[in-house]
Write an enzyme that holds these catalytic residues in place. Structure first.
Site, PDB file in Angstrom:
ATOM      1  NE  ARG A 276      -4.116  -1.701   0.195  1.00  0.00           N
ATOM      2  CZ  ARG A 276      -5.263  -1.841   0.846  1.00  0.00           C
ATOM      3  NH1 ARG A 276      -5.627  -0.944   1.724  1.00  0.00           N
ATOM      4  NH2 ARG A 276      -6.040  -2.857   0.584  1.00  0.00           N
TER       5      ARG A 276
ATOM      6  NE  ARG B  41      -8.897  10.546  -1.061  1.00  0.00           N
ATOM      7  CZ  ARG B  41      -8.960  10.173   0.221  1.00  0.00           C
ATOM      8  NH1 ARG B  41      -9.160   8.909   0.519  1.00  0.00           N
ATOM      9  NH2 ARG B  41      -8.802  11.037   1.176  1.00  0.00           N
TER      10      ARG B  41
ATOM     11  CE1 TYR C 116     -13.907  -7.131   0.529  1.00  0.00           C
ATOM     12  CE2 TYR C 116     -11.974  -8.347  -0.208  1.00  0.00           C
ATOM     13  CZ  TYR C 116     -12.544  -7.376   0.587  1.00  0.00           C
ATOM     14  OH  TYR C 116     -11.766  -6.654   1.454  1.00  0.00           O
TER      15      TYR C 116
HETATM   16  C1  LIG Z   1      -8.207  -7.096   0.934  1.00  0.00           C
HETATM   17  C2  LIG Z   1      -7.689  -6.242  -0.192  1.00  0.00           C
HETATM   18  C3  LIG Z   1      -8.413  -5.267  -0.916  1.00  0.00           C
HETATM   19  N1  LIG Z   1      -7.551  -4.722  -1.844  1.00  0.00           N
HETATM   20  C4  LIG Z   1      -6.316  -5.288  -1.734  1.00  0.00           C
HETATM   21  C5  LIG Z   1      -6.401  -6.272  -0.729  1.00  0.00           C
HETATM   22  C6  LIG Z   1      -5.268  -7.174  -0.332  1.00  0.00           C
HETATM   23  C7  LIG Z   1      -4.319  -6.467   0.553  1.00  0.00           C
HETATM   24  C8  LIG Z   1      -4.711  -6.480   1.979  1.00  0.00           C
HETATM   25  O1  LIG Z   1      -4.769  -7.564   2.572  1.00  0.00           O
HETATM   26  O2  LIG Z   1      -4.947  -5.373   2.507  1.00  0.00           O
HETATM   27  C9  LIG Z   1      -5.127  -5.048  -2.546  1.00  0.00           C
HETATM   28  C10 LIG Z   1      -4.764  -3.654  -2.860  1.00  0.00           C
HETATM   29  N2  LIG Z   1      -5.559  -2.541  -2.926  1.00  0.00           N
HETATM   30  C11 LIG Z   1      -4.822  -1.459  -3.278  1.00  0.00           C
HETATM   31  C12 LIG Z   1      -3.510  -1.884  -3.512  1.00  0.00           C
HETATM   32  C13 LIG Z   1      -2.490  -0.920  -4.047  1.00  0.00           C
HETATM   33  C14 LIG Z   1      -1.175  -1.267  -4.342  1.00  0.00           C
HETATM   34  C15 LIG Z   1      -0.214  -0.908  -3.220  1.00  0.00           C
HETATM   35  O3  LIG Z   1       0.249   0.253  -3.170  1.00  0.00           O
HETATM   36  O4  LIG Z   1       0.137  -1.801  -2.418  1.00  0.00           O
HETATM   37  C16 LIG Z   1      -3.449  -3.255  -3.230  1.00  0.00           C
HETATM   38  C17 LIG Z   1      -2.259  -4.189  -3.282  1.00  0.00           C
HETATM   39  C18 LIG Z   1      -5.294  -0.094  -3.443  1.00  0.00           C
HETATM   40  C19 LIG Z   1      -6.395   0.345  -2.567  1.00  0.00           C
HETATM   41  N3  LIG Z   1      -7.605  -0.274  -2.436  1.00  0.00           N
HETATM   42  C20 LIG Z   1      -8.385   0.463  -1.586  1.00  0.00           C
HETATM   43  C21 LIG Z   1      -7.663   1.589  -1.147  1.00  0.00           C
HETATM   44  C22 LIG Z   1      -8.179   2.658  -0.191  1.00  0.00           C
HETATM   45  C23 LIG Z   1      -9.102   3.613  -0.864  1.00  0.00           C
HETATM   46  C24 LIG Z   1      -8.434   4.858  -1.363  1.00  0.00           C
HETATM   47  O5  LIG Z   1      -7.249   5.124  -1.146  1.00  0.00           O
HETATM   48  O6  LIG Z   1      -9.098   5.629  -2.020  1.00  0.00           O
HETATM   49  C25 LIG Z   1      -6.412   1.539  -1.783  1.00  0.00           C
HETATM   50  C26 LIG Z   1      -5.289   2.531  -1.709  1.00  0.00           C
HETATM   51  C27 LIG Z   1      -9.772   0.100  -1.218  1.00  0.00           C
HETATM   52  C28 LIG Z   1      -9.851  -1.225  -0.596  1.00  0.00           C
HETATM   53  N4  LIG Z   1      -9.849  -2.402  -1.275  1.00  0.00           N
HETATM   54  C29 LIG Z   1      -9.888  -3.451  -0.373  1.00  0.00           C
HETATM   55  C30 LIG Z   1      -9.918  -2.894   0.927  1.00  0.00           C
HETATM   56  C31 LIG Z   1      -9.959  -3.678   2.219  1.00  0.00           C
HETATM   57  C32 LIG Z   1      -9.873  -1.493   0.778  1.00  0.00           C
HETATM   58  C33 LIG Z   1      -9.726  -0.463   1.859  1.00  0.00           C
HETATM   59  C34 LIG Z   1     -10.956   0.142   2.362  1.00  0.00           C
HETATM   60  C35 LIG Z   1     -10.578   1.416   3.066  1.00  0.00           C
HETATM   61  O7  LIG Z   1      -9.870   1.342   4.091  1.00  0.00           O
HETATM   62  O8  LIG Z   1     -10.945   2.481   2.575  1.00  0.00           O
HETATM   63  C36 LIG Z   1      -9.830  -4.881  -0.736  1.00  0.00           C
END
Ligand SMILES: Cc1c2[nH]c(c1CCC(=O)O)Cc1[nH]c(c(CCC(=O)O)c1C)Cc1[nH]c(c(CCC(=O)O)c1C)Cc1[nH]c(c(C)c1CCC(=O)O)C2
Length: 351
Positions: A28, A41, A155
């Site tokens: 992340r 954003r 999911y």
């Molecule tokens: C479970 C999972 C998801 N997505 C992902 C996982 C596996 C990693 C883990 O175990 O955390 C994978 C993921 N999602 C995102 C990345 C980006 C790449 C990186 O920089 O690592 C990666 C590798 C971007 C994202 N994906 C998401 C964000 C946050 C929203 C945003 O920044 O606008 C990012 C940066 C949204 C997302 N998508 C998901 C979640 C739980 C969330 C977060 C919800 C929240 O806290 O807002 C599902």
């Protein structure tokens, strides 16, 4: 094993070469803790736009690269990104994560899933990965990633993130036949997607089985491991030289099972001491991790001590330095900068 002097640092370490310091990146590493990300954003409030409009996704992926020069640059995307290509509509809600509009609960819904055709449904991935390779050259390694079948099924069946996983566990323990069909379809689609990412430029691929740590070891062996194997086996058939990393959140109880997936590198989280993880996994398994992301709230001295401690415990072969999970959105950016600076100054003499 071919030894290439020009291959980037992380890729060499991931292949098992001895390198002068552990390569470092952060899960992340692109995201909310960065001001540049928060600014962008505002202009692109939809996560799908940020991750699917190539110029925006390229920019976001490169923000941490420009700021900190990590040894790995990961594609900015999400694990649910390929689902619409299978016929599963989804969105990613601010602060909540993925939302699946019509959760998969019936045989008919599973029968209707389409095989993944990445060229048709995910063309932006090629543009993004090619641009990332072009931009970082041999200075960094481009990582692709996919979600694992169990986690994507969680999911798809729950319809959103869950604390208890009641719906999918209900299906797993009362109607496993349809869940196994779904897991098999997801495994084949994810393998196609991982191969596509590699063909488009990803040099290492990480598979996130984030929610497999919610399973008992016995159920992990039934619902997670065989499908991790199915993905990795298919990818290795066509791309035997691409290192594959596996992450399971809360993996302490299944750590020894993880290499059985066929992964080359096992991500370790901070619930396990790195020296104990090494002892449990054996010296031939490469590891990634494992600082608590919360360490980055500490003083510079504290961060440095924890880096050194982790690197010493991991030893000087087969270790990719990382957090044990994603960097937290509240993390001070200057502490992330300090983490990378410190990690990049390490020399094997010190470790
Ligand atoms: C479970 C999972 C998801 N997505 C992902 C996982 C596996 C990693 C883990 O175990 O955390 C994978 C993921 N999602 C995102 C990345 C980006 C790449 C990186 O920089 O690592 C990666 C590798 C971007 C994202 N994906 C998401 C964000 C946050 C929203 C945003 O920044 O606008 C990012 C940066 C949204 C997302 N998508 C998901 C979640 C739980 C969330 C977060 C919800 C929240 O806290 O807002 C599902």
């Amino acid at each position: 094993m071919s030894v290439s002097l020009t291959a980037p640092h992380l890729l060499r370490a991931a292949r098992g070469e001895v390198v002068d310091r552990p390569p470092v990146w952060m899960m992340r590493q692109a995201g909310r803790y960065m001001k540049a990300y928060r600014d962008l954003r505002e202009k692109y409030p939809s996560f799908r736009d940020r991750s699917e409009i190539p110029e925006v996704a390229i920019e976001v992926s490169l923000q941490p690269w420009r700021a900190f020069g990590p040894d790995g640059v990961i594609l900015f995307s999400d694990i649910v990104t390929p689902l619409p290509g299978l016929g599963i509509e989804m969105d990613i809600a601010e602060g909540k994560g993925p939302i699946i509009h019509s959760p998969l609960r019936t045989q008919e819904q599973i029968d209707r899933l389409r095989p993944l055709e990445p060229e048709a449904s995910l063309p932006f991935i090629k543009t993004i990965l090619q641009a990332l390779r072009q931009e970082v050259g041999n200075q960094s390694t481009v990582l692709g990633f996919v979600g694992a079948p169990w986690t994507l099924a969680a999911y798809a069946v729950e319809g959103k993130g869950s604390k208890t996983y009641s719906v999918i566990k209900n299906m797993a323990f009362s109607d496993p036949t349809i869940l196994h069909q779904l897991l098999a379809k997801f495994a084949d689609a994810i393998a196609v997607y991982a191969r596509y990412q590699i063909d488009c430029g990803a040099q290492v691929v990480q598979m996130f089985d984030s929610w497999a740590g919610q399973l008992s070891p016995q159920d992990y062996d039934t619902f997670a491991l065989p499908y991790q194997q199915r993905v990795f086996q298919q990818v290795k058939e066509t791309h035997p030289d691409t290192p594959l990393i596996l992450l399971v959140s809360g993996s302490a109880g299944v750590l020894e099972r993880m290499p059985k997936s066929g992964a080359d590198i096992v991500t370790v989280d901070w619930a396990v001491d790195m020296a104990e993880a090494r002892a449990r996994l054996g010296k031939h398994v490469k590891v990634q991790g494992n600082l608590d992301p919360g360490v980055l709230f500490g003083s510079k001295e504290f961060i440095r001590d924890r880096i050194l401690d982790t690197v010493r415990k991991a030893g000087n072969w087969g270790h990719i330095l990382n957090l044990g999970h994603g960097v937290l959105p509240e993390t001070p950016e200057e502490n992330v900068a300090f983490f990378f600076e410190t990690a990049k100054q390490l020399k094997s003499v010190e470790v």
